[in-house]
Every structure is written in structure tokens, then in C-alpha cells.
Design a protein around this motif. Structure first.
Motif, PDB file in Angstrom:
ATOM      1  N   ASP A 265       0.874  -1.180   0.000  1.00  7.75           N
ATOM      2  CA  ASP A 265       0.000   0.000   0.000  1.00  7.75           C
ATOM      3  C   ASP A 265       0.906   1.224   0.000  1.00  7.75           C
ATOM      4  OD1 ASP A 265      -2.212   1.674   0.142  1.00  7.75           O
ATOM      5  OD2 ASP A 265      -2.997   0.826   2.006  1.00  7.75           O
ATOM      6  N   TYR A 266       0.325   2.397   0.073  1.00 10.11           N
ATOM      7  CA  TYR A 266       1.133   3.610   0.184  1.00 10.11           C
ATOM      8  C   TYR A 266       2.045   3.537   1.406  1.00 10.11           C
ATOM      9  CZ  TYR A 266      -2.359   5.805  -2.938  1.00 10.11           C
ATOM     10  OH  TYR A 266      -3.189   6.124  -3.983  1.00 10.11           O
TER      11      TYR A 266
ATOM     12  N   VAL B 101       2.959   2.494  -4.930  1.00  7.58           N
ATOM     13  CA  VAL B 101       3.416   1.460  -3.997  1.00  7.58           C
ATOM     14  C   VAL B 101       4.902   1.257  -4.281  1.00  7.58           C
ATOM     15  CG1 VAL B 101       3.186  -0.929  -3.251  1.00  7.58           C
ATOM     16  CG2 VAL B 101       1.151   0.390  -3.904  1.00  7.58           C
TER      17      VAL B 101
ATOM     18  N   GLN C  53      -1.102   3.707  -7.799  1.00 12.38           N
ATOM     19  CA  GLN C  53      -2.307   3.162  -7.185  1.00 12.38           C
ATOM     20  C   GLN C  53      -3.304   4.290  -6.935  1.00 12.38           C
ATOM     21  OE1 GLN C  53      -2.383   0.245  -3.637  1.00 12.38           O
ATOM     22  NE2 GLN C  53      -2.861   2.204  -2.664  1.00 12.38           N
TER      23      GLN C  53
ATOM     24  N   ASP D 254      -6.355   6.103  -4.981  1.00 10.62           N
ATOM     25  CA  ASP D 254      -6.667   6.158  -3.555  1.00 10.62           C
ATOM     26  C   ASP D 254      -8.101   5.679  -3.321  1.00 10.62           C
ATOM     27  OD1 ASP D 254      -6.421   6.563  -0.876  1.00 10.62           O
ATOM     28  OD2 ASP D 254      -6.609   8.760  -0.961  1.00 10.62           O
TER      29      ASP D 254
ATOM     30  N   ARG E 160      -6.753  -0.627  -4.229  1.00  7.06           N
ATOM     31  CA  ARG E 160      -5.848  -1.273  -3.259  1.00  7.06           C
ATOM     32  C   ARG E 160      -5.980  -2.792  -3.352  1.00  7.06           C
ATOM     33  NH1 ARG E 160      -7.610   3.084  -0.039  1.00  7.06           N
ATOM     34  NH2 ARG E 160      -5.910   4.542   0.413  1.00  7.06           N
TER      35      ARG E 160
ATOM     36  N   GLN F  28      -2.916  -5.834  -5.715  1.00  6.68           N
ATOM     37  CA  GLN F  28      -2.169  -6.836  -4.960  1.00  6.68           C
ATOM     38  C   GLN F  28      -1.597  -7.951  -5.832  1.00  6.68           C
ATOM     39  OE1 GLN F  28      -1.392  -6.166  -1.769  1.00  6.68           O
ATOM     40  NE2 GLN F  28      -2.595  -4.292  -2.155  1.00  6.68           N
TER      41      GLN F  28
END
Length: 512
Positions: free
Chosen positions: A126-127, A143, A228, A230, A235, A239
Motif C-alpha cells: 500500500d502507500y 506502492v 495506485q 486512492d 488497493r 495486490q
């Protein structure tokens, strides 16, 4: 007894605090005589080759600095100051490598930072968290991944999955903080396996690999960046692809795409943060490490004389304890008077209009020592200009210092947001060039945000300050600390107006 990663990092820190054509033809041409084109071309080629050979012969016989001399303190001080400015980014690099590669396995240092043993990388899922202090000016648009390598001893395979339409770039850095290779969406890079190798590695391209990317130094690091949105949906969607962003030594390459679930890698305990960037260059110990830089980083063309002077300086100081004290004192003074001012954005890059500066030669510095060292101090690990252009300021459009006690408006007229093929963002940093923790957990605004409110004329106004602008403006607000702060625009994969400088950031207005 096995030493823990935390203990090893403490040891590293203590070590840092304690301590690498013939003459006739030429005459005829000069006199304006007609010379057949074929003869001219051949003569020029011969002349060029002869001149090059003479140059090589001259460089092989040029007198080098004599050792065993008695160097005066003032001379030592003069050379030492240049050595400090020149070598600062590279000492910075070797100390970051020393710390990060102590990780026993790929994971997240203090649950925040990607860390991995030498020859591997780790990715976030993630961030990056606002508590990150490994490097200044992080962003929350991508990321991140991170890893350090020794590419002469141990070439590395880095995997590129199919990112689809998503923006991505793998920034690959040498010991000088210049990028090598071209790997990312701006280059049309294809999915596959890419071999990263050092200048002295003599192996063959392994079957199954897409390309070999040569680094000019053995020390290298990689920082993948994958865009990515927000949103919870993105999110989740990202992955599967980031779990295939993996790097490992060549000996482990088997032609199969490896995966690591980056959301489930271990947290690795590390030293507590001081609230500012880790001090990677310790002036007192700089000249103890400077020799390693000279021994492992080959000079660029034209730098041979610098290397000769720097080696002479170290040689003289190794035999004279008082001279060594002069070097240490010079390092301390130069850190304060030369390096520290780079933290002010007006000393970085060149003016970009409306009170902003923009990055120059980022990640392809060559012999631009001013911008290389300035960037290493203020916002290390930039992307190349065609990958990302950076605009930054500590001041509003009238020249006033940005402060949380004020409220500011940054308005992009309709159709005049940063022109990019990738994405753009506006980030707010505190006086340490790090994120300001806030209740909204909001540190940047831009392409990634799907709920920004536009004005009736189609323009976009973003707000910055410690106090919320209220109402529906709050979606467009970047919370600031009470004290000083700075603003920072990123334009990823900029269009021509970004590259040629014709696009300018908007003036920052004091909001009423």
C-alpha cells in the motif's frame, strides 16, 4: 548467539559515528583548398583516431600527485571541502546499503519500510506510512519497493509482471545516484525477467531472460514505483500484480515467475525514528569511508584528476593525525555551510515560474555535482526527467514563507493541470521534508483522488494550511503543521510542455 536485525542496525550506526588527417591535408583545408569528399571524410576519421590515441598516450604518461609530501592544513582544507561535496551522495549510498541489507529476509522495517538482504527487494502492499524517515520527500501516489545489490559479485534477476494500463517504473540507481537501464511504462518495457549486472560481470545472458541491464558500478539499488488510485477497489486490484514484483540473485533464476504476498511478509524491528531523516552521512566519519568510494566507483571521463587529488589527501592525512583533524573539521563545517542549505528549495534546480523551482538533471547527473548533491540532501532517489519532473517551493506567490498559520489556495485553470501521460500530484511536507501526520491521513492530492471538487468554470483549487477551508472544500485540502511547510508537484511521464518548461505551476495565493 545470533545478532538481531535491530542490534545489527545499532552496530552500523555506532560504526558510522566512530569511523571509503596529415599536416598537409589539414593545412590545405584550412587554406580553403578543394578536397574530395571521400578524402576529407577519411582524413577526418584518421585525424580523430590519431587525436584519440595521442590523448590516451598523454593520459597514460601524465604526472600524478607525488605522495610523501608535507601538506599544509589550508591546502588540505581546500581539497577536503570539494571531496565532501563531491562524495556526499556516494557515502550516503553505501551507508543506506549497509543498513537495509541487514534484513534477514524481505520484509517491512518497523512495519513501514521495504527492507531485504543484498540481492533481493521487498515491496510494500500500500502507500508508504507517514512515519517513514528513510528518505525525504516520499510520495503517496505509488506502492514502493526497495533493494540493494552488488552486481559484479551477484547479478540479480528482477521480475516485471503484466501491469496492463497501470503506470509503473523501476528506477535503477548506481552508486552515484544516476539511473541505469530503462524499465517502465514510458519505455514500453515488456513483462519478463531482466538481468541486472555490474560493469565487470562477464557471464552470458541466461536463456529465458528478456534483457541485460548493465550498471556502471557494482553497488546498485532498485526502487520500483507502481501507481495506485486512492480507493479501496484499487488497493485490492493492485495486490496480484505487485506480488510478482520480486528480485533475487541469478543463481535462483529458474524461468518461473515467483510471487511473494507482500501483505504477509514479516515486520522487522529497527531503531525508533527521531522524526527526521536518518543521518546517513556523519561528517566526523566521512573521510574514514571516502576511500571505499574511490576504490569501488570508477571515475567518469575527466574525473581522473579529482581522484588523484582526493587520494593524495587521504594519503597525507593517514600519516599525519593533525591533518586528519583538519579533514574532520572541514567535513563538519561543509555539512553546515554547504550541504544544509540544499534543504531550502530555492537552492535546488532552477526557477520554474510563480515562485517554484524544478528539478534539473535528476537521476542522470553525470558531472553536475551541484544538483546531484542537492538532490541527495533534499529529495534523494528522483526519477529521470522524462519519467518524473518535480516542482517545489517553500514560499507563496508573493514570496512569503509557507506556514501553517496561513491558508493557501493553488488553482489550476481549466485544462492547465500538469500535462502528463502518467499522473500528477501535489504533496505537502513539513520542515523536515516528511509527511505531516493528520487526522484525515491525507498527504497528497491529484490523479489518484476521485472525489476532488472542481470550480464552476472547470478549474481545480487545492488548499493548504493548518485550518480546514470548510464545507465541500475540505475534499481539496492538504492539512499542514502549525509551522513551516513546503509544497511539491510531481508530474509522472510528463508531456512536452512539462519537459520543455513551457508549463508552469500556478502561483500559490494566500486565501482570504
Amino acid at each position: 548467539m545470533k545478532t538481531s536485525f535491530n542490534d545489527q542496525l545499532d552496530i552500523t550506526r555506532r560504526d558510522l559515528m566512530k569511523g571509503g588527417m596529415g599536416a598537409a591535408s589539414l593545412a590545405a583545408v584550412s587554406a580553403g583548398a578543394a578536397v574530395p569528399a571521400a578524402v576529407t571524410a577519411a582524413s577526418v576519421a584518421v585525424t580523430a583516431n590519431a587525436a584519440q590515441a595521442q590523448q590516451h598516450a598523454a593520459s597514460a604518461t601524465v604526472t600524478q600527485p607525488a605522495t610523501g609530501i608535507v601538506m599544509s592544513p589550508d591546502y588540505a582544507r581546500t581539497v577536503a571541502q570539494m571531496a565532501y561535496v563531491w562524495g556526499w551522495p556516494m557515502v550516503n549510498m553505501i551507508n543506506r546499503r549497509a543498513a537495509i541489507t541487514q534484513a534477514p529476509e524481505p520484509g517491512h522495517l518497523n512495519g513501514v519500510l521495504p527492507a531485504a538482504p543484498r540481492g533481493q527487494i521487498a515491496m510494500l502492499n500500500d502507500y508508504i506510512e507517514p512515519s517513514e524517515t528513510f528518505v525525504t520527500c516520499p510520495n503517496q501516489d505509488v506502492v514502493y519497493g526497495l533493494g540493494f545489490f552488488a552486481l559484479d559479485e551477484e547479478p540479480v534477476v528482477i521480475q516485471v509482471p503484466d501491469f496492463g494500463d497501470r503506470f509503473w517504473v523501476y528506477a535503477l540507481y548506481d552508486a552515484r545516484t544516476d539511473q541505469f537501464g530503462h524499465l517502465g511504462k514510458p519505455y514500453g518495457s515488456k513483462p519478463g525477467f531482466y538481468l541486472l549486472a555490474g560493469p565487470r560481470w562477464s557471464g552470458l545472458k541466461p536463456d529465458g531472460t528478456t534483457d541485460v541491464l548493465r550498471c556502471p558500478t557494482s553497488l546498485a539499488n532498485a526502487i520500483p514505483r507502481v501507481f495506485q488510485d486512492d480507493t479501496p477497489e484499487d488497493r485490492k486490484a493492485i495486490q496480484e500484480v505487485i506480488n510478482q514484483v520480486v528480485a533475487y540473485p541469478l543463481k535462483d533464476f529458474d524461468g518461473e515467475m515467483k510471487t511473494i504476498d507482500w501483505a504477509k511478509v514479516p515486520d522487522i524491528p529497527g531503531p525508533a525514528s527521531s522524526g527526521e531523516e536518518t543521518k546517513w552521512v556523519v561528517p566526523d566519519k566521512f573521510f574514514d569511508q571516502f576511500g571505499e568510494v574511490l576504490d569501488t566507483v570508477d571515475p567518469l571521463p575527466g574525473e581522473e584528476a579529482l581522484y588523484g587529488q582526493f587520494r593524495l589527501l587521504l594519503d597525507a592525512a593517514s600519516k599525519d593525525p593533525e591533518l586528519k583533524k583538519v579533514l574532520v573539521a572541514t567535513a563538519v563545517e561543509t555539512e553546515d555551510k554547504v550541504i544544509q542549505p540544499f534543504f531550502q528549495w530555492k537552492h535546488n534546480g532552477r526557477p520554474a515560474g510563480n515562485g517554484w523551482n524544478r528539478s534539473t538533471n535528476n537521476a542522470q547527473f553525470g558531472v553536475d555535482y551541484f544538483n546531484r548533491t542537492g538532490t541527495a540532501k533534499s529529495n534523494m532517489f528522483d526519477n529521470r526527467p522524462n519519467e518524473t519532473q518535480y516542482f517545489y517551493t517553500d514560499h507563496d506567490g508573493a514570496g512569503g514563507e509557507l506556514s501553517g498559520s496561513g491558508s493557501y489556495a493553488i488553482t489550476f485553470p481549466a485544462g492547465q493541470e500538469p500535462p502528463v501521460n502518467g499522473f500528477w500530484s501535489l504533496t505537502l511536507y513539513n520542515d523536515k521534508h516528511l509527511f505531516h501526520a493528520n487526522d484525515l491521513k491525507r498527504y497528497s492530492l491529484g490523479t489518484k483522488n476521485k472525489n476532488l471538487k472542481r470550480n464552476s468554470d472547470g478549474s481545480l483549487t487545492l488548499y493548504a494550511g493548518a485550518k480546514s477551508p470548510g464545507g465541500d472544500k475540505e475534499n481539496n485540502w492538504l492539512p499542514a503543521p502549525d509551522g513551516k511547510f513546503s509544497l511539491y508537484i510531481r508530474a509522472y511521464w510528463g508531456k512536452e510542455a512539462i519537459l520543455d518548461g513551457s508549463w508552469q505551476p500556478p502561483a500559490i495565493e494566500v486565501a482570504q
